[in-house]
Design an enzyme around this catalytic site. Sequence first.
Site, PDB file in Angstrom:
ATOM      1  N   GLY A 257       6.038   2.283  -1.913  1.00  0.00           N
ATOM      2  CA  GLY A 257       6.772   2.506  -3.154  1.00  0.00           C
ATOM      3  C   GLY A 257       7.268   3.934  -3.226  1.00  0.00           C
TER       4      GLY A 257
ATOM      5  N   CYS B 291      -0.255   8.219  -2.605  1.00  0.00           N
ATOM      6  CA  CYS B 291       1.063   8.529  -3.157  1.00  0.00           C
ATOM      7  C   CYS B 291       1.800   9.388  -2.136  1.00  0.00           C
ATOM      8  CB  CYS B 291       0.876   9.300  -4.470  1.00  0.00           C
ATOM      9  SG  CYS B 291       2.414   9.827  -5.236  1.00  0.00           S
TER      10      CYS B 291
HETATM   11 NI    NI Z   1       3.375   7.935  -5.971  1.00  0.00          NI
END
Ligand code: NI
Length: 168
Positions: free
Chosen positions: A50, A92
């Site tokens: 993502g 992330c």
């Molecule tokens: Ni992220």
Amino acid sequence: MNENENILEILHYPNAILLKKSEPVEKFDDELKKLIKSLFATMHASNGVGLAAPQVGILKKLAVIEYEDKKIVLINPKVIEKKGIQDDEEGCLSFPGIYAHVNRPQWVKIETLDEQGNKQIIEAEGYTARAVLHEMDHLEGKLFIDYLSNLKKNAIRKKVSKHTGGHF
Ligand code: NI
């Protein structure tokens, strides 16, 4: 890769842009389509699942997700329903090499827009739901470390400061 997509630079924490709230997408033009392609290309180049526009310095409510061959584009997304809870590790692209356990809903129903600006309803569960909610947080300037205890958060800050040579 084709001429319509570019690999963009991913901003790393503690870049202040990552803490800002994004503005809604209002123009559904070729530029938006090109940006979506570039977000997918940048995500693929970093082996991510993502990527949100603010992570490449663009404060627009736009994010892409690709998990198990399912591609999702989120534009001005809103959660309309959520169910259950899951505890799993997440990372992330703005925190290379850092992972932490975060509780998230097991299932979500999202209202979003497609590339043409038409309303769409998306349902996601498990890891895909986790990715959708993680990216939606980015659009509000919220990061996965915000779910952690101060102790864990500080440990991550220390680790990050080593990577960046302490320049905050
Ligand atoms: Ni992220």
